[in-house]
Design a protein around this motif. Structure first.
Motif, mmCIF file in Angstrom:
data_model
loop_
_atom_site.group_PDB
_atom_site.id
_atom_site.type_symbol
_atom_site.label_atom_id
_atom_site.label_comp_id
_atom_site.label_asym_id
_atom_site.label_seq_id
_atom_site.Cartn_x
_atom_site.Cartn_y
_atom_site.Cartn_z
ATOM 1 N N ALA A 1 0.831 -1.204 0.000
ATOM 2 C CA ALA A 1 0.000 0.000 0.000
ATOM 3 C C ALA A 1 0.865 1.252 0.000
ATOM 4 N N VAL A 2 1.920 1.231 0.814
ATOM 5 C CA VAL A 2 2.829 2.381 0.876
ATOM 6 C C VAL A 2 3.545 2.568 -0.460
ATOM 7 N N ALA A 3 4.018 1.475 -1.036
ATOM 8 C CA ALA A 3 4.759 1.552 -2.293
ATOM 9 C C ALA A 3 3.882 2.055 -3.437
ATOM 10 N N VAL A 4 2.665 1.539 -3.520
ATOM 11 C CA VAL A 4 1.749 1.945 -4.595
ATOM 12 C C VAL A 4 1.374 3.417 -4.469
ATOM 13 N N ALA A 5 1.043 3.827 -3.246
ATOM 14 C CA ALA A 5 0.643 5.222 -3.034
ATOM 15 C C ALA A 5 1.809 6.171 -3.249
ATOM 16 N N ALA A 6 2.971 5.828 -2.694
ATOM 17 C CA ALA A 6 4.141 6.699 -2.814
ATOM 18 C C ALA A 6 4.658 6.765 -4.240
ATOM 19 N N GLY A 7 4.507 5.677 -4.969
ATOM 20 C CA GLY A 7 4.983 5.647 -6.343
ATOM 21 C C GLY A 7 4.021 6.267 -7.338
ATOM 22 N N GLY A 8 2.855 6.684 -6.880
ATOM 23 C CA GLY A 8 1.887 7.304 -7.773
ATOM 24 C C GLY A 8 1.198 6.331 -8.717
ATOM 25 N N PHE A 9 1.083 5.060 -8.299
ATOM 26 C CA PHE A 9 0.507 4.036 -9.171
ATOM 27 C C PHE A 9 -0.985 3.818 -8.957
ATOM 28 N N ASP A 10 -1.551 4.445 -7.948
ATOM 29 C CA ASP A 10 -2.957 4.211 -7.633
ATOM 30 C C ASP A 10 -3.876 4.501 -8.815
ATOM 31 N N ASP A 11 -3.748 5.696 -9.376
ATOM 32 C CA ASP A 11 -4.626 6.091 -10.488
ATOM 33 C C ASP A 11 -4.398 5.224 -11.720
ATOM 34 N N LYS A 12 -3.140 4.932 -12.008
ATOM 35 C CA LYS A 12 -2.827 4.142 -13.210
ATOM 36 C C LYS A 12 -3.420 2.743 -13.128
ATOM 37 N N ILE A 13 -3.207 2.088 -11.985
ATOM 38 C CA ILE A 13 -3.731 0.730 -11.831
ATOM 39 C C ILE A 13 -5.254 0.736 -11.795
#
Length: 252
Positions: A51-63
């Protein structure tokens, strides 16, 4: 029902803890051990780190956008939304079934009642903490319906059910191969619940990952604190003043 259940659970636990022959409420060391077990369990820390990696990496919207457009598993947002309810229910049925399958020594009904109380306490606690975090975060859902996106309630509930069921499976008289297979199926129900919420546009990936970690942690914390692998309810006889009494006590 959920408003009444916590009161019943607390009443039972407090009443049990008042016995002069044994305390139901775990001590500080047992709480610390249970917390460590819950925090270091892979189904807690891996989703939390994800969750931290996805949010910090800005991948939430893309995925989230990809999952909603492609719907690779469920085919459509509507179907994903329906299946998220179904798979969450399957996880709950798994917890209920395994609860009744565990046999603790010579007794059955008293340990069964204990497991039911503790396991539903974990589910209720998970629901309460999830709801509180939703109100505090006020994160808008991907589909824009409301601001109750973080964390995912479906995911936290499904992983809470799966955590309890998998602890029960550990205590069944099965070979390790059958235990692994049963736990894989139960965990798969929770995983599919979480992913269905992403395809349905109801949650971002970090929402469901955080929900998974939360549900697993709270359930294992309460399960291992009150039940554990070596704790049971037992009945012993106690003679006082010529009378023989049956005493219910907690053995840690």
């Amino acid at each position: 029902m959920l408003k009444i259940l916590p009161i019943c659970i607390v009443s039972i636990l407090l009443y049990s803890g008042c016995s002069t022959h044994g305390s139901y409420w775990p001590g500080g060391e047992r709480w610390r051990e249970a917390a460590l077990n819950a925090a270091t369990d892979p189904v807690t820390w891996i989703p939390a780190a994800g969750a931290v990696a996805v949010a910090a990496g800005g991948f939430d919207d893309k995925i989230s956008d990809w999952a909603r457009e492609e719907a690779p598993v469920f085919g459509s947002e509507k179907r994903a939304n329906e299946m998220s309810d179904d798979f969450r229910d399957y996880a709950r049925y798994g917890m209920l079934a395994t609860t009744f399958m565990v046999y603790d020594g010579e007794e059955y009904w008293l340990p069964l009642a204990e497991r039911i109380v503790v396991e539903y306490a974990g589910v209720v606690a998970t629901d309460r903490v999830t709801g509180w975090l939703k109100k505090k975060s006020e994160r808008e859902r991907p589909n824009g319906t409301n601001t109750r996106s973080f964390p995912s309630g479906h995911s936290s509930a499904a992983f809470a059910y799966a955590a309890m069921a998998n602890r029960n499976i550990d205590r069944l008289p099965l070979t390790q191969g059958w235990k692994y297979a049963a736990q894989t199926v139960e965990t798969s129900f929770a995983v599919l619940t979480a992913w269905a919420r992403v395809e349905a546009g109801a949650h971002y990936p970090s929402d469901v990952l955080a929900g998974a970690a939360l549900g697993n942690f709270i359930s294992l914390l309460l399960h291992d604190a009150f039940l554990g692998k070596e704790s049971t309810l037992r009945i012993r006889t106690d003679t006082q003043g010529g009378d023989t009494l049956l005493v219910l006590e907690k053995a840690f």
